[in-house]
Scaffold this motif. Structure first.
Motif, PDB file in Angstrom:
ATOM      1  N   LEU A  24     -13.618 -24.123  13.582  1.00 29.90           N
ATOM      2  CA  LEU A  24     -12.231 -24.395  13.205  1.00 29.90           C
ATOM      3  C   LEU A  24     -11.244 -23.622  14.078  1.00 29.90           C
ATOM      4  CD1 LEU A  24     -12.788 -24.331   9.374  1.00 29.90           C
ATOM      5  CD2 LEU A  24     -11.989 -26.306  10.678  1.00 29.90           C
ATOM      6  N   ARG A  43      -8.110 -33.272  13.197  1.00 25.66           N
ATOM      7  CA  ARG A  43      -7.603 -32.877  11.875  1.00 25.66           C
ATOM      8  C   ARG A  43      -8.530 -33.345  10.751  1.00 25.66           C
ATOM      9  NH1 ARG A  43      -4.036 -29.406   9.160  1.00 25.66           N
ATOM     10  NH2 ARG A  43      -3.605 -30.330   7.142  1.00 25.66           N
ATOM     11  N   SER A  91     -11.688 -31.247  10.710  1.00 29.01           N
ATOM     12  CA  SER A  91     -11.389 -29.902  10.211  1.00 29.01           C
ATOM     13  C   SER A  91     -11.236 -29.901   8.696  1.00 29.01           C
ATOM     14  CB  SER A  91     -10.106 -29.374  10.868  1.00 29.01           C
ATOM     15  OG  SER A  91     -10.277 -29.229  12.262  1.00 29.01           O
ATOM     16  N   ALA A 135      -6.360 -23.860  11.958  1.00 24.87           N
ATOM     17  CA  ALA A 135      -6.516 -25.303  11.845  1.00 24.87           C
ATOM     18  C   ALA A 135      -5.543 -25.920  10.849  1.00 24.87           C
ATOM     19  CB  ALA A 135      -7.955 -25.637  11.447  1.00 24.87           C
TER      20      ALA A 135
END
Length: 262
Positions: A125, A132, A135, A188
Motif C-alpha cells: 500500500l 485505488r 488498495s 493510500a
C-alpha cells in the motif's frame, strides 16, 4: 534490479540460496517456514516476494523523479520499467478466495502464486503499485480479525493452515510490520483502516512498559486481553522502536516531498 535481480526473465525480482548453507528465505520474513501456500506447503525457490516487487516499483518511480529533477537522462525508461512490472504483477500475483481477490505473498519456483494471506499486504500500500480499487481490497483485509489481532498485525492469517501465534513469521506480531501497514494505509488514502492498527500498537506498547519488543505472540483479542511475550525476543529492538516514529509520521501526515512521486 533490472540487470541482476530477474533471474528467470519474467520481470520479477527473486531470491534463491544456491550454496545450500544460506537462508532459505531472503525477505524480511527470513525463517525457513515463512513463505508457504494456503494449504501449508512450503514454497520452493527461486521466490519472488510480493513486497519486493512493490519496493522495486517505488524505487524505479522515485529514481525517475530524481533523474528528471536533475536533468539527467533515463527517467522515461525507468517509468516504463515500473509500469511493466505493475502490469506483470496484476496478471500473475492476484488470486482469490471466498472473500474475494488478493495478491499472493509470492510466486514460487514454477511461477505459481503462493496463496497464503499475510501481513505483506501492508507493504504494498502507498507504493503506487496498486490502484485505488486494489488498495481498498487490501485495506479491508488488513482490518479483518484474522490479520488484525487488536495489538498489531499477525504475520500469517489465523485462518491459514500452519498458523501458529508463536511462530516466528507464521502468526506472531512484529511492530515494524504493523507500522509499515499503518503508513501504507494512510498514504493510500485509508486512514480509517490505519487508526485501529495504530491504536493496537499503543496498547501493545503499554503492555510492554513502553518498550516494544522485536515481536510478540499473535493470540486472539477481547476485552482486557494483553499481548503475550515471545520467548527470546529482543527488547528493546531497533526497528520495533522505530515503528513509533513511522506511526507518528503517519498520524501527522509527514512524508518526503518527491517531485512527481508519491
Amino acid at each position: 534490479m533490472r540487470d541482476h535481480g530477474d533471474a528467470g526473465g519474467d520481470g520479477f525480482l527473486k531470491y534463491v540460496d544456491q550454496t545450500g548453507r544460506g537462508l532459505a528465505n531472503q525477505g524480511w520474513k527470513d525463517s525457513g517456514d515463512s513463505i508457504r501456500h494456503r494449504d501449508g506447503r512450503l514454497a520452493a525457490a527461486p521466490i519472488a516476494l510480493c513486497e519486493v516487487q512493490a519496493y522495486a516499483y517505488e524505487a524505479a518511480r522515485g529514481g525517475a523523479a530524481l533523474l528528471r529533477a536533475f536533468g539527467r537522462p533515463g527517467a522515461d525508461a525507468w517509468e516504463e520499467w515500473a509500469e511493466r512490472l505493475s502490469g506483470h504483477f496484476r496478471e500473475r500475483f492476484w488470486v482469490e478466495d471466498a472473500r474475494g481477490p488478493y495478491p499472493a505473498v509470492a510466486l514460487d519456483r514454477d511461477g505459481r502464486p503462493v496463496d497464503s494471506v499475510t501481513s505483506g499486504f501492508g507493504h504494498l500500500l502507498g507504493t503506487g503499485l496498486l490502484n485505488r480499487e486494489e488498495s481498498a481490497l487490501l485495506a479491508a483485509r488488513l482490518s479483518a480479525p484474522d490479520l488484525d489481532s487488536g495489538h498489531g498485525l499477525r504475520t500469517l492469517s489465523s485462518e491459514s493452515v500452519g498458523f501458529n501465534p508463536y511462530g516466528y513469521h507464521i502468526g506472531s506480531i512484529w511492530p515494524h510490520d504493523t507500522a509499515i501497514a499503518v503508513h501504507g494505509l494512510v498514504r493510500a488514502g485509508f486512514p480509517e483502516a490505519a487508526a485501529p492498527l495504530a491504536a493496537g500498537l499503543l496498547t501493545a506498547s503499554a503492555a510492554f512498559d513502553a518498550r516494544l519488543p522485536e515481536l510478540f505472540a499473535g493470540h486472539g483479542t477481547g476485552a482486557g486481553t494483553r499481548p503475550a511475550p515471545y520467548p527470546a525476543s529482543c527488547r528493546p529492538q531497533a526497528w520495533a522502536a522505530a515503528s513509533s516514529v513511522l506511526v507518528l509520521r503517519s498520524a501527522l501526515g509527514l512524508d518526503a516531498d518527491v517531485p512527481g512521486g508519491q
